[in-house]
Scaffold this motif. Structure first.
Motif, PDB file in Angstrom:
ATOM      1  N   GLN A   7      71.237  79.085   0.627  1.00 56.66           N
ATOM      2  CA  GLN A   7      72.519  79.475   1.242  1.00 56.66           C
ATOM      3  C   GLN A   7      73.585  79.668   0.174  1.00 56.66           C
ATOM      4  O   GLN A   7      74.359  80.615   0.203  1.00 56.66           O
ATOM      5  N   MET A   8      73.579  78.733  -0.759  1.00 55.28           N
ATOM      6  CA  MET A   8      74.564  78.808  -1.836  1.00 55.28           C
ATOM      7  C   MET A   8      74.429  80.107  -2.616  1.00 55.28           C
ATOM      8  O   MET A   8      75.389  80.809  -2.896  1.00 55.28           O
ATOM      9  N   ALA A   9      73.178  80.417  -2.941  1.00 51.50           N
ATOM     10  CA  ALA A   9      72.919  81.621  -3.740  1.00 51.50           C
ATOM     11  C   ALA A   9      73.398  82.850  -2.986  1.00 51.50           C
ATOM     12  O   ALA A   9      74.056  83.732  -3.540  1.00 51.50           O
ATOM     13  N   LEU A  11      75.671  82.964  -0.702  1.00 48.69           N
ATOM     14  CA  LEU A  11      77.134  82.926  -0.652  1.00 48.69           C
ATOM     15  C   LEU A  11      77.726  83.476  -1.953  1.00 48.69           C
ATOM     16  O   LEU A  11      78.621  84.319  -1.960  1.00 48.69           O
ATOM     17  N   ALA A  12      77.170  82.989  -3.057  1.00 46.86           N
ATOM     18  CA  ALA A  12      77.689  83.416  -4.362  1.00 46.86           C
ATOM     19  C   ALA A  12      77.479  84.910  -4.557  1.00 46.86           C
ATOM     20  O   ALA A  12      78.365  85.635  -5.011  1.00 46.86           O
ATOM     21  N   PHE A  15      79.967  86.832  -2.593  1.00 44.05           N
ATOM     22  CA  PHE A  15      81.283  86.768  -3.229  1.00 44.05           C
ATOM     23  C   PHE A  15      81.385  87.782  -4.366  1.00 44.05           C
ATOM     24  O   PHE A  15      82.330  88.553  -4.468  1.00 44.05           O
ATOM     25  N   LEU A  16      80.312  87.805  -5.198  1.00 41.70           N
ATOM     26  CA  LEU A  16      80.315  88.731  -6.330  1.00 41.70           C
ATOM     27  C   LEU A  16      80.333  90.176  -5.865  1.00 41.70           C
ATOM     28  O   LEU A  16      81.065  91.004  -6.394  1.00 41.70           O
TER      29      LEU A  16
ATOM     30  N   VAL B 152      79.114  74.650  -4.133  1.00 40.46           N
ATOM     31  CA  VAL B 152      79.947  75.867  -4.110  1.00 40.46           C
ATOM     32  C   VAL B 152      80.928  75.825  -5.271  1.00 40.46           C
ATOM     33  O   VAL B 152      81.092  76.796  -6.017  1.00 40.46           O
ATOM     34  N   ILE B 155      79.248  76.571  -8.541  1.00 39.05           N
ATOM     35  CA  ILE B 155      78.914  77.994  -8.698  1.00 39.05           C
ATOM     36  C   ILE B 155      80.178  78.802  -9.003  1.00 39.05           C
ATOM     37  O   ILE B 155      80.209  79.625  -9.919  1.00 39.05           O
ATOM     38  N   PHE B 159      81.098  80.881 -12.325  1.00 40.14           N
ATOM     39  CA  PHE B 159      81.555  82.273 -12.270  1.00 40.14           C
ATOM     40  C   PHE B 159      82.892  82.418 -13.009  1.00 40.14           C
ATOM     41  O   PHE B 159      83.087  83.340 -13.799  1.00 40.14           O
ATOM     42  N   TRP B 167      88.727  91.394 -16.538  1.00 42.43           N
ATOM     43  CA  TRP B 167      88.047  91.946 -15.365  1.00 42.43           C
ATOM     44  C   TRP B 167      88.637  91.348 -14.086  1.00 42.43           C
ATOM     45  O   TRP B 167      88.964  92.066 -13.147  1.00 42.43           O
TER      46      TRP B 167
END
Lengths: 556, 345
Positions: A7-9, A11-12, A15-16, B152, B155, B159, B167
């Protein structure tokens, strides 16, 4: 646990992706909500996608933007923001040749003459001038012109200014290097006599350059030559506040000699060096006019229906230089082989795309004295012939050489890379030396350059200003190191010929000589542009020195 | 015990002694600044001296004649030998004269002071935002280790550390200025102009502060005294904020100091994108222009700032951690601290 990680992956990743979509979507034409479309857009804003426009349109009867005729134009807005790529450094109009500087200072100081929309010299602070003989010009200064300090402009201020260029050892001194100051004198309150040491055809045009902006003698003396304290000219705008590196706030001069001008009373010049940030100011509507949209952004701005991109061919042409003081370029066969081996069309396409145009002559289009047709002088690509010439010159396997370029100029770097690839096809191995701008300029002037791409600007609006750069007493001479007495005599003769047609004939011969001797290969004519909001009118690109007048701009 | 049997008097005496020691330490640190500043000056001067390129061409532009170039060399003494130029520069600096800019002819100090407030404002506001977000997120991540929030947060912070600031800046500008048109893109003409740049750098700062807070907190939370605090029925909030966080502050303060220094000199890209007339960008432009006096003066000024910030960080240590304070006041104690003997004071 595993599920949570997935799920985290997800989500990330989401976002990206969301961020990158935001970043990229600007390249598409934005769908503008109806309510936000500016009114002028619906009425008569010129279409953007057709032939490039050189101005934003104008309402006066004459149709001429640069003109001293008063009009009844009223601007609907009384303040305007213009974005320029570099700050002027100082407010002294005479201390730097960079065009960006004069985009600021030309609004404060004016010159004796200016070029009108058709490239003709017209009276400005000088009301008229006439040649007494080949070396003597009698100028009559316009009466009733006021300086920002309240003084009236007199012939003595003009002479003081011209002398100051030399006395303070300013870079502007070259504009008057043929003036004989021992004989030049004031002959009345509003008249003066300018004498040159020899007949000099482009002397009046030289005075059009914003480097010859007229200053007030009294203000100069009182401030001790400190232009931060006393930036006093006769221009349409006077200085309110200068914030170094950031902005220059200007305000309309109430006693300006053309009634009703400037049309917009408050002018803020902002200095933004980053080209992407400048484009964003245009796109977000933060600025009314944004100068210098670069090659990387020009297509995006053209596609934007809410921005009016005004462009014109400038006076700057880039050349492929080969230094004849360095082996093997002293051999003309080698230079010719290089000309035959490169494909300039392809290099221009890669480096500049739709920005500017591939060179069609030694001088930019629209410049007085440009050769009417040089197409026969540009060779077609012929690798076999190039190889044969190299073999004949003693380099059957090619040779190793280098090309230098300025690290700030991405387009020229790209250009050099294409040339590098093309020349490798005939065995010429080119190393690219990327240097910072000052290092590059110094190495070229010191004659250390081998090959390079270098541009020259015909800043007087006529060819002589470019063609004399192959004379040995200029700093550009060591870039090509071309020794040719015949050429020196020819250009000297042209510069002292006052008859325009005869002079242009001589200029044509000069241009032919440069091509016939394979001295420099013209590669690209620079384009000048500015992004304007749709309600901007009366803006025109000034090709000669890129200073662009803002006193004629108004809002519809 | 030597100063009467009254424990209150003794404590007061010790505190005064400690205070004196701290002041002495500060004085020593200030004196130590001098050789550092000297070193910075010599290094920057030498680097500028040996980089190729002639400032005369930057001053005069592409049309310079050889005579004008010679004239400029004479005027600015550019032909003098290295040691004479260095000596002349030091003589000027000692009299408070940092020279004049080749480009503008104005005193370097005036030029720097025109831009310094913008840089300082950007650095302080961004760091403040970074601390608020980073510390809060770091504490929560540590307390709820391996929870969704922790993952979260980790991560996002990964990022944030890896995404280049220019950017992030461009994305924010495209979103808020071009698409939504709610914030200005560039400039510094009011509070709303600072939102995007501060957010860009603040976000970047918060990620490293969060990571530092998290790891520092995790270390402390596992200590016995935290368990004791919980065991005796102390509320979780008090346990975390009073017992754990207090002891986790030192590395956090260190990273805050590093961030402010970094932003003073290294916010160049963000200054460029948002067209903020700041010191970092000015120095870079001056390097390209070969405006030696500005580069030297600017680097010296930033160096001075960083030394002062580091000193302030060291002083703050004394206030947040009594162990460090006692290091200054008693060398024997300090040695004991070094071996962990005085950890329970």
């Amino acid at each position: 646990m595993k599920k949570t990680m997935k799920q985290m992956a997800a989500l990330a990743a989401g976002f990206l992706i969301a961020l990158s979509v935001t970043a990229c979507s600007k390249t598409e034409t934005p769908s503008q909500p109806g309510g936000e479309t500016p009114a002028a857009q619906e009425t008569d804003a010129p279409a953007q996608t057709e032939a490039p426009q050189t101005n934003t349109g104008y309402a006066s009867a004459s149709g001429m933007i640069v003109s001293a005729e008063p009009t009844d134009i009223k601007s609907s807005k009384d303040s305007m923001t213009v974005v320029i790529s570099a700050d002027p450094g100082s407010l002294d109009p005479h201390d730097s040749v960079t065009q960006n500087k004069h985009q600021s200072t030309r609004q404060i100081y004016e010159t004796l003459v200016v070029y009108d929309d058709e490239g003709k010299l017209i009276p400005w602070l000088a009301e008229s001038w006439e040649y007494e003989d080949d070396c003597t010009i009698n100028f009559k200064i316009r009466e009733g012109v006021k300086f920002h300090n309240g003084d009236e402009l007199k012939a003595s201020d003009v002479l003081f200014t011209l002398k100051r260029l030399v006395d303070d050892n300013t870079v502007a001194a070259m504009q008057v290097n043929k003036v004989d100051f021992s004989k030049t004198e004031v002959t009345g309150d509003y008249t003066f006599k300018l004498v040159t040491v020899e007949p000099y055809a482009i002397q009046v045009a030289m005075l059009e350059n914003p480097l010859c902006g007229i200053i007030s003698e009294r203000s100069y003396q009182e401030s001790g030559g400190d232009f931060f304290k006393a930036p006093v000219g006769t221009g349409p705008y006077k200085v309110v506040k200068y914030s170094a590196g950031d902005s220059l706030a200007l305000e309309g001069f109430e006693d300006y000699w053309i009634a009703g001008q400037p049309y917009v009373k408050n002018l803020t010049l902002r200095y933004i060096s980053d080209s992407s940030s400048r484009v964003i100011e245009a796109e977000s509507g933060g600025a009314d006019i944004v100068y210098e949209i670069t090659a990387t952004n020009v297509d995006r701005v053209r596609a934007n229906e809410n921005i009016n991109l005004v462009s014109a061919m400038g006076a700057n042409t880039s050349y492929l230089y080969m230094n004849q003081a360095k082996k093997p370029f002293d051999d003309e066969r080698v230079r010719e082989a290089v000309w035959l081996a490169v494909d300039i069309d392809q290099a221009v396409e890669v480096a500049y795309g739709n920005f500017g145009q591939r060179a069609t002559g030694m001088i930019s289009p629209g410049i007085d004295g440009r050769h009417p047709d040089m197409s026969s002088f540009f060779p077609a690509r012929d690798l076999e012939k190039a190889k044969a010439l190299l073999a004949e010159a003693g380099y059957p396997d090619g040779f190793e050489t280098s090309i230098s370029c300025n690290s700030n100029d991405q387009q020229r770097k790209d250009f050099c890379e294409v040339i590098q690839a093309q020349l490798s096809e005939v065995g010429i191995r080119v190393n690219i030396d990327v240097m910072d701008s000052t290092q590059w300029a110094s190495s070229l002037a010191a004659g250390e350059g081998v090959m390079t791409i270098y541009g020259l600007t015909a800043s007087t609006g006529e060819a002589g200003r470019t063609l004399f750069r192959w004379l040995p007493d200029t700093s550009e001479w060591p870039i090509s190191s071309w020794e040719n007495e015949e050429y020196y005599e020819l250009i000297d003769k042209a510069l002292t010929t006052t008859d325009t047609d005869t002079r242009n004939e001589l200029y044509y011969q000069c241009q032919e000589m440069l091509m016939q001797n394979h001295v420099v290969l013209p590669v690209w004519h620079k384009e000048l542009n500015a992004a304007c909001q749709p309600d901007v009118r009366g803006f025109k690109i000034t090709p000669s020195y890129e200073q662009h007048y803002l006193q004629f701009v108004y809002f519809e | 015990m030597l100063h009467g049997g009254n424990p209150v008097q003794h404590k007061l005496y010790m505190e005064i002694e400690e205070g004196k020691q701290v002041l002495r330490y500060i004085a020593k640190r200030i004196l130590m600044m001098l050789p550092i500043l000297f070193g910075i000056t010599v290094i920057v001067f030498t680097l500028m001296y040996i980089t190729p390129g002639d400032p005369a061409y930057a001053i005069l532009g592409e049309n310079a004649t050889p005579e004008q170039v010679m004239e400029i060399h004479k005027e600015y003494g550019l032909d003098d030998p290295y040691l004479i130029r260095l000596g002349r520069y030091f003589a000027g600096v000692l009299q408070g004269d940092f020279g004049t800019s080749y480009k503008t002819g104005r005193p370097v100090f005036t030029e720097i002071m025109d831009r310094y407030p913008n840089t300082l404002k950007l650095a302080l506001l961004s760091t403040l935002l970074g601390v608020v977000i980073g510390v809060a997120a770091g504490i929560i991540a540590a307390v709820k280790q391996y929870s969704i929030f922790d993952r979260v947060g980790t991560i996002i912070s990964l990022f944030g550390v890896s995404a280049p600031s220019f950017w992030v800046a461009m994305v924010l500008v495209l979103l808020f200025s071009v698409k939504l048109k709610i914030l200005p893109a560039t400039g510094t003409y009011g509070p709303q102009y600072w939102i995007l740049p501060v957010f860009t750098l603040g976000l970047q700062a918060s990620t490293s502060i969060m990571r530092m807070t998290r790891s520092s907190m995790l270390e402390v939370i596992r200590q016995d005294y935290i368990r004791t605090s919980r065991a005796k029925g102390q509320s979780e909030w008090k346990t975390i904020m009073h017992h754990a966080f207090k002891n986790a502050q030192v590395p956090i303060v260190t990273i805050i100091g590093i961030r402010i220094c970094g932003f003073l000199a290294g916010a160049v890209l963000v200054e460029t994108v948002f067209a903020i007339p700041g010191l970092g960008k000015y120095i870079i432009d001056s390097v390209n222009f070969k405006d030696y006096p500005v580069v030297q003066g600017g680097v010296l000024w930033i160096g001075l700032n960083c030394i002062v910030i580091n000193l302030l960080v060291d002083i703050v240590y004394c206030f947040i951690d009594p162990r460090i304070k006692s290091m200054y006041s008693n060398k024997k104690k300090a040695a004991a601290v070094g071996t962990g003997g005085a950890s329970n004071g």
